[in-house]
Motif scaffolding. Structure first.
Motif, PDB file in Angstrom:
ATOM      1  N   PHE A 115      -7.325   8.020  39.598  1.00 50.02           N
ATOM      2  CA  PHE A 115      -7.445   6.440  40.012  1.00 50.02           C
ATOM      3  C   PHE A 115      -8.899   6.128  39.070  1.00 50.02           C
ATOM      4  O   PHE A 115     -10.040   6.622  39.306  1.00 50.02           O
ATOM      5  N   GLU A 116      -8.038   5.039  38.860  1.00 53.17           N
ATOM      6  CA  GLU A 116     -10.284   4.780  38.457  1.00 53.17           C
ATOM      7  C   GLU A 116     -11.320   3.491  39.109  1.00 53.17           C
ATOM      8  O   GLU A 116     -11.992   3.206  39.423  1.00 53.17           O
ATOM      9  N   GLN A 117     -10.378   3.059  40.219  1.00 51.32           N
ATOM     10  CA  GLN A 117     -11.109   2.858  41.230  1.00 51.32           C
ATOM     11  C   GLN A 117      -9.952   2.784  43.192  1.00 51.32           C
ATOM     12  O   GLN A 117      -8.665   2.846  42.350  1.00 51.32           O
ATOM     13  N   VAL A 118     -10.335   2.932  43.695  1.00 51.13           N
ATOM     14  CA  VAL A 118      -9.678   3.518  45.228  1.00 51.13           C
ATOM     15  C   VAL A 118     -10.423   2.546  45.650  1.00 51.13           C
ATOM     16  O   VAL A 118     -11.644   1.847  46.218  1.00 51.13           O
TER      17      VAL A 118
ATOM     18  N   GLY B  11      -6.330  -0.275  34.367  1.00 52.89           N
ATOM     19  CA  GLY B  11      -6.819  -1.888  34.706  1.00 52.89           C
ATOM     20  C   GLY B  11      -5.680  -2.569  35.310  1.00 52.89           C
ATOM     21  O   GLY B  11      -5.589  -4.151  36.049  1.00 52.89           O
ATOM     22  N   LYS B  12      -5.126  -2.106  36.383  1.00 54.05           N
ATOM     23  CA  LYS B  12      -3.752  -3.060  37.245  1.00 54.05           C
ATOM     24  C   LYS B  12      -3.923  -1.391  38.812  1.00 54.05           C
ATOM     25  O   LYS B  12      -4.633  -0.625  38.498  1.00 54.05           O
ATOM     26  N   ALA B  13      -3.872  -2.560  39.349  1.00 47.43           N
ATOM     27  CA  ALA B  13      -4.112  -2.770  40.695  1.00 47.43           C
ATOM     28  C   ALA B  13      -2.707  -2.065  41.228  1.00 47.43           C
ATOM     29  O   ALA B  13      -1.789  -2.943  41.260  1.00 47.43           O
ATOM     30  N   GLY B  14      -2.140  -1.136  42.598  1.00 47.35           N
ATOM     31  CA  GLY B  14      -0.977  -1.060  42.978  1.00 47.35           C
ATOM     32  C   GLY B  14      -1.776  -0.625  44.232  1.00 47.35           C
ATOM     33  O   GLY B  14      -2.976  -0.654  44.744  1.00 47.35           O
TER      34      GLY B  14
ATOM     35  N   GLU C 187      -6.429  -7.070  41.131  1.00 43.46           N
ATOM     36  CA  GLU C 187      -6.904  -6.244  42.060  1.00 43.46           C
ATOM     37  C   GLU C 187      -6.461  -6.162  43.256  1.00 43.46           C
ATOM     38  O   GLU C 187      -5.753  -6.959  43.854  1.00 43.46           O
ATOM     39  N   GLY C 188      -6.380  -5.604  44.254  1.00 37.88           N
ATOM     40  CA  GLY C 188      -5.650  -5.399  45.775  1.00 37.88           C
ATOM     41  C   GLY C 188      -6.629  -5.183  46.806  1.00 37.88           C
ATOM     42  O   GLY C 188      -7.451  -3.353  46.009  1.00 37.88           O
ATOM     43  N   ARG C 189      -6.394  -6.250  47.717  1.00 36.77           N
ATOM     44  CA  ARG C 189      -7.640  -5.370  49.043  1.00 36.77           C
ATOM     45  C   ARG C 189      -6.513  -5.386  49.431  1.00 36.77           C
ATOM     46  O   ARG C 189      -5.601  -5.114  49.961  1.00 36.77           O
ATOM     47  N   PRO C 190      -7.790  -4.437  50.835  1.00 39.15           N
ATOM     48  CA  PRO C 190      -7.253  -3.704  51.674  1.00 39.15           C
ATOM     49  C   PRO C 190      -6.611  -4.796  53.059  1.00 39.15           C
ATOM     50  O   PRO C 190      -6.132  -5.941  52.744  1.00 39.15           O
ATOM     51  N   PHE C 191      -4.501  -3.897  53.702  1.00 39.61           N
ATOM     52  CA  PHE C 191      -4.224  -4.815  54.129  1.00 39.61           C
ATOM     53  C   PHE C 191      -5.328  -4.711  55.787  1.00 39.61           C
ATOM     54  O   PHE C 191      -5.649  -4.174  56.311  1.00 39.61           O
ATOM     55  N   LYS C 192      -4.461  -6.021  55.801  1.00 40.36           N
ATOM     56  CA  LYS C 192      -5.042  -6.784  57.063  1.00 40.36           C
ATOM     57  C   LYS C 192      -4.285  -7.442  58.181  1.00 40.36           C
ATOM     58  O   LYS C 192      -3.484  -8.018  57.330  1.00 40.36           O
TER      59      LYS C 192
END
Length: 406
Positions: free
Chosen positions: A298-301, A315-318, A334-339
């Motif tokens: 992954f490019e980011q986690v 370049g895409k978040a899942g 962009e995708g943020r953590p679930f809450k």
């Protein structure tokens, strides 16, 4: 909390107004964003600012505590710190002043006590606003797990909820308790105390993090490892950055691991050269045994939250689950953590919310949104004006008529 950052930005804007116009035109507010400032809901109420004064609304959008304070924080354990003029105190959820507004500072109520400050010295009030621990400490942090760090003459110890000092002042620094352990410093090295303020993990680390998920990251000789609550080294000192475990897993970047010997390094280089996909700089996840359970790809986690983690590829978040399976395809910017069962996602600069099945339950709109708290999310438009949406994406309708309790 993004609203705190915006509050600072708004203050700076007011301080550095270069227009020279002292009679600026009145601000026109969108009905969906009726507040100059707002905070997230806590215990059913939220701090808002109208006409330069702070008050509180309920989830119907009705002002239940009049906007008459110069500053106000959120409710915790039934009380909220508020300021009028220079001085702070506490109010209850009816707006009644409980702690007199006579203090230079007033903290949140935690474990039934709140620190207040007068003339540079800290003491404690209880939930009735009574000063039960005289103002005598040079520094103090909030209670957590029934203990609070306090300092005199540059040395720290801990108070219990009765106001008793549990040990002599002996630490150069002391932090909050987390999972029954607190980080302390002696001789410029860090260790951990238990709830009895016994030094159960000696001060030996040049840097350390609070316990989370049963483990803590600690640093020796320029590298990080991971210990358990007894101080046992679970992962050796070979990581260039501290590992943060949540739900049993920690994100790790390829290349952040310093291999133990040249043979291991050589084998890693062979594996990389034989691989069709270059993993240099990519991210994966390890478990508390140090095993790479989700490979570098992954490019980011982000951290795992409610069983899922946001990751980015091409370049895409899942989102993936704890086995590394992609359960929500890569489609967001962009995708943020679930809450509270929802996660904020960004699409073409607009914010929406998805559920754990990946369904877009609140379509993207041109606002910035905080995470959901108590079923409401704080949103802000491009004019730095604030409002709220519910889990259906409906805007909270502000009721101009006040229903104040005092």
């Amino acid at each position: 909390m993004f609203s705190k950052l915006i509050k600072i930005i708004q203050l700076l804007k007011s301080l550095f107004n270069f227009s020279g116009n002292s009679s600026a035109p009145a601000i026109v507010y969108d009905a969906r964003y009726p507040f100059a400032y707002a905070d997230e809901f806590s215990e059913g109420l939220a701090t808002i600012e109208k006409d330069g004064k702070c008050g509180f609304i309920d989830q119907s959008g009705t002002i239940v505590i009049a906007c008459e304070f110069d500053d106000a924080e959120y409710f915790n354990e039934g009380l909220a710190p508020v300021r009028q003029g220079k001085y702070w105190g506490h109010i209850d959820q009816t707006g009644k002043v409980v702690t007199p507004l006579i203090y230079d500072e007033a903290d949140f109520l935690m474990d039934g006590l709140a620190f207040v400050m007068q003339q540079g010295q800290y003491g404690c009030v209880d939930k009735t606003g009574t000063l039960v621990v005289p103002c005598q400490f040079d520094d103090a942090l909030s209670f957590d797990e029934g203990r609070a760090p306090v300092a005199k003459e540059g040395q720290y110890s801990y108070l219990d909820k009765s106001g008793k000092l549990l040990k002599d002042y002996q630490f150069e620094d002391a932090e909050y308790f987390s999972e029954g352990r607190a980080l302390v410093q002696q001789n410029r090295l860090y260790g951990y105390v238990d709830l009895n303020i016994n030094l159960v993990i000696p001060c030996q680390f040049i840097a350390a993090e609070p316990f989370q998920d049963g483990v803590a990251a600690v640093k020796k000789d320029g590298l990080w490892g991971v210990i358990d609550k007894q101080g046992k080294l679970l992962l050796p000192y070979r990581y260039q950055v501290p590992l943060s475990f949540v739900e049993g897993l920690a994100g790790i970047q390829e290349g952040s691991l310093q291999e133990a010997n040249s043979q291991v390094q050589q084998q890693r280089l062979i594996n990389t050269s034989n691989s069709k996909n270059d993993t240099k700089g990519k991210w994966g996840y390890i478990n508390k045994s140090g095993r790479l359970v989700i490979p570098y790809q992954f490019e980011q986690v982000s951290i795992f939250s409610e069983g899922l983690a946001g990751v980015q590829l091409q370049g895409k978040a899942g989102y993936i689950n704890s086995t590394g399976k992609v359960v929500i395809p890569y489609q967001f910017d962009e995708g943020r953590p679930f809450k509270e069962g929802l996660a904020a996602v960004i699409v073409d600069g607009q914010t929406g919310f998805i559920n754990p099945a990946g369904a877009l339950v609140i379509p993207p709109q041109s606002y910035y949104a905080d995470d959901f708290t108590e079923g409401m999310a704080l949103v802000m438009n491009e004019q730095d004006q604030f409002g709220y949406i519910n889990t259906r994406g409906e805007f909270l309708r502000f009721q101009e008529t006040e229903k104040v309790g005092h």
